[in-house]
Structure formats: structure tokens, C-alpha cells
Design a protein around this motif. Structure first.
Motif, mmCIF file in Angstrom:
data_model
loop_
_atom_site.group_PDB
_atom_site.id
_atom_site.type_symbol
_atom_site.label_atom_id
_atom_site.label_comp_id
_atom_site.label_asym_id
_atom_site.label_seq_id
_atom_site.Cartn_x
_atom_site.Cartn_y
_atom_site.Cartn_z
ATOM 1 N N LEU A 32 35.800 -44.783 20.609
ATOM 2 C CA LEU A 32 36.164 -44.138 21.880
ATOM 3 C C LEU A 32 36.274 -42.627 21.718
ATOM 4 O O LEU A 32 35.791 -41.865 22.563
ATOM 5 N N ILE A 33 36.900 -42.177 20.633
ATOM 6 C CA ILE A 33 37.073 -40.743 20.396
ATOM 7 C C ILE A 33 35.720 -40.063 20.216
ATOM 8 O O ILE A 33 35.431 -39.041 20.844
ATOM 9 N N PHE A 34 34.870 -40.628 19.344
ATOM 10 C CA PHE A 34 33.576 -40.004 19.092
ATOM 11 C C PHE A 34 32.669 -40.073 20.318
ATOM 12 O O PHE A 34 31.931 -39.131 20.604
ATOM 13 N N ALA A 35 32.728 -41.168 21.065
ATOM 14 C CA ALA A 35 31.915 -41.261 22.279
ATOM 15 C C ALA A 35 32.389 -40.240 23.308
ATOM 16 O O ALA A 35 31.570 -39.587 23.966
ATOM 17 N N GLY A 36 33.704 -40.083 23.435
ATOM 18 C CA GLY A 36 34.236 -39.092 24.372
ATOM 19 C C GLY A 36 33.821 -37.681 24.002
ATOM 20 O O GLY A 36 33.415 -36.893 24.866
ATOM 21 N N CYS A 37 33.917 -37.349 22.709
ATOM 22 C CA CYS A 37 33.498 -36.017 22.255
ATOM 23 C C CYS A 37 31.995 -35.821 22.460
ATOM 24 O O CYS A 37 31.555 -34.749 22.895
ATOM 25 N N ASP A 38 31.218 -36.851 22.172
ATOM 26 C CA ASP A 38 29.771 -36.757 22.358
ATOM 27 C C ASP A 38 29.434 -36.535 23.833
ATOM 28 O O ASP A 38 28.599 -35.686 24.174
ATOM 29 N N MET A 39 30.106 -37.276 24.712
ATOM 30 C CA MET A 39 29.862 -37.096 26.149
ATOM 31 C C MET A 39 30.278 -35.697 26.604
ATOM 32 O O MET A 39 29.555 -35.055 27.374
ATOM 33 N N LEU A 40 31.418 -35.233 26.130
ATOM 34 C CA LEU A 40 31.900 -33.906 26.515
ATOM 35 C C LEU A 40 30.948 -32.809 26.055
ATOM 36 O O LEU A 40 30.540 -31.955 26.845
ATOM 37 N N PHE A 41 30.550 -32.845 24.779
ATOM 38 C CA PHE A 41 29.662 -31.806 24.265
ATOM 39 C C PHE A 41 28.264 -31.932 24.860
ATOM 40 O O PHE A 41 27.569 -30.935 25.038
ATOM 41 N N GLY A 42 27.840 -33.152 25.170
ATOM 42 C CA GLY A 42 26.558 -33.335 25.847
ATOM 43 C C GLY A 42 26.579 -32.750 27.249
ATOM 44 O O GLY A 42 25.627 -32.108 27.686
ATOM 45 N N LEU A 43 27.694 -32.962 27.941
ATOM 46 C CA LEU A 43 27.844 -32.393 29.276
ATOM 47 C C LEU A 43 27.849 -30.870 29.213
ATOM 48 O O LEU A 43 27.143 -30.207 29.979
ATOM 49 N N LEU A 44 28.626 -30.321 28.285
ATOM 50 C CA LEU A 44 28.681 -28.861 28.152
ATOM 51 C C LEU A 44 27.324 -28.281 27.763
ATOM 52 O O LEU A 44 26.918 -27.248 28.284
ATOM 53 N N ALA A 45 26.630 -28.934 26.827
ATOM 54 C CA ALA A 45 25.320 -28.437 26.412
ATOM 55 C C ALA A 45 24.342 -28.471 27.582
ATOM 56 O O ALA A 45 23.536 -27.557 27.755
ATOM 57 N N GLY A 46 24.395 -29.523 28.380
ATOM 58 C CA GLY A 46 23.504 -29.607 29.530
ATOM 59 C C GLY A 46 23.822 -28.567 30.585
ATOM 60 O O GLY A 46 22.921 -27.937 31.139
ATOM 61 N N LEU A 47 25.110 -28.372 30.856
ATOM 62 C CA LEU A 47 25.503 -27.423 31.894
ATOM 63 C C LEU A 47 25.316 -25.983 31.457
ATOM 64 O O LEU A 47 24.778 -25.155 32.202
ATOM 65 N N VAL A 48 25.757 -25.660 30.245
ATOM 66 C CA VAL A 48 25.751 -24.274 29.781
ATOM 67 C C VAL A 48 24.396 -23.880 29.201
ATOM 68 O O VAL A 48 23.785 -22.904 29.615
ATOM 69 N N ALA A 49 23.929 -24.631 28.209
ATOM 70 C CA ALA A 49 22.711 -24.239 27.499
ATOM 71 C C ALA A 49 21.439 -24.689 28.212
ATOM 72 O O ALA A 49 20.429 -24.003 28.161
#
Length: 184
Positions: A32-49
Motif C-alpha cells: 500500500l505504501i509503495f503503491a501510494g508513493c508510485d501513484m503520487l509521483f506518477g501523478l506529479l510527473a505527469g502534471l509537472v514534467a
């Protein structure tokens, strides 16, 4: 029938089910922790980068994958428990959790690299963490090498012939105990 009785019965059933999963609680929490972090960083990478917009479809797909992974962990544990081989089930849950975490962290660091492209610390952590997981699960290294060879050779995964596995590709004794396998 009284709804309070139904709610109490459902709560009792769910509590008993969750209590039976207590031995794999840590593995499920890690996923759950790693999936949450992966989703968060994936969202940020998609939105920002990447300049993308939030995709609810991608989010549901990622949540679905997480549920499948959690289901795999629960099923492995249940099979081991009902076969009176809890030690082997715990070992296999641990290995499967390492594999899932490897892929989650690999994707997480790739997304972090998109967010911070010039950061050498992120590049090093990606390399180091990946190396540590591959050391914990030696078969993972072989799998990754084969996948890379197939990618380079242009082999189509759907057209692979799985009947061409040789005796060298399979372990000699797949039914040994956890202690026997760890001595090899």
C-alpha cells in the motif's frame, strides 16, 4: 430481518477475515505504501514534467493493479496456510512482496527522475535500490535480462512459445522446504 443484525454479522465476518490475514499485514502495508508513493509521483510527473491532466482512468487502473497484487499475496498466504505449510507461504509472500516493491520503486524513481532530471542522487538511488532488490531475489535478475534481450531482439511477447522451456530453465527441486532452498 433487522439491519442491525446484518451489519453486525458483516462486521464480525470482516473482522475475522482481517484477523486471519495478520501474518501478512506487513507485506500488505508495504505494498500500500509503495503503491501510494508510485501513484503520487506518477501523478506529479505527469502534471509537472509531462504537462498531462489528471486521468481518472489511469488512477482506477493503478488501484486495480494494487488490488490484484494484494489479492496475490492473500491467496499465496491462504494456500500455504490451508496446506499446513505456513513457513513456505511466509517465504513466498516475502519474495513476491520484494518483486512488487522492486517494480513499484523502479517506476517511482523513473517518475522522480522526470521531476528532477539533473539530480544525481535520484539516479544513484534508482541504481542502488534496484541492485539491492535484485540481490534479494536472484531469479529477478535473470527475468530482467531475458526481458531486455526480448526487447532488443524485437520478439513479440504474444508469439512466444512457452513449450520451448528446457530442463536448464527449471529448478531441479521445486518442492523442497524453505530451509532446503535457502541452503542452495
Amino acid at each position: 430481518m433487522n439491519w442491525d443484525v446484518i451489519k453486525t454479522a458483516v462486521a464480525t465476518f470482516l473482522s475475522a477475515f482481517l484477523a486471519s490475514l495478520q501474518p501478512v499485514y506487513d507485506a500488505m502495508l508495504l505494498l500500500l505504501i509503495f503503491a501510494g508513493c508510485d501513484m503520487l509521483f506518477g501523478l506529479l510527473a505527469g502534471l509537472v514534467a509531462g504537462g498531462e491532466r489528471f486521468s481518472f482512468k489511469k488512477f482506477i487502473l493503478a488501484a486495480g493493479y494494487l488490488l490484484v497484487y494484494l489479492g496475490v499475496v492473500v491467496l499465496i498466504y491462504a494456500v500455504g496456510r490451508f496446506q499446513d505449510d505456513a513457513l513456505a507461504a511466509h517465504y513466498l509472500v516475502k519474495v513476491v512482496t520484494y518483486v512488487f516493491i522492486y517494480f513499484y520503486s523502479s517506476n517511482m524513481f523513473r517518475n522522480l527522475h522526470l521531476l528532477m532530471p539533473g539530480n544525481p542522487v535520484i539516479r544513484f538511488l534508482d541504481y542502488f535500490v534496484g541492485l539491492q532488490f535484485v540481490r534479494r531475489v536472484p531469479v529477478l535478475e535473470e527475468f530482467l535480462q531475458r526481458a531486455e534481450q526480448e526487447k532488443v531482439s524485437g520478439a513479440d511477447a504474444a508469439s512466444r512459445n512457452f513449450s520451448s522451456v528446457s530442463a536448464e530453465d527449471t529448478p531441479e527441486d521445486t518442492c523442497g522446504t524453505v530451509d532446503e532452498r535457502s541452503e542452495r
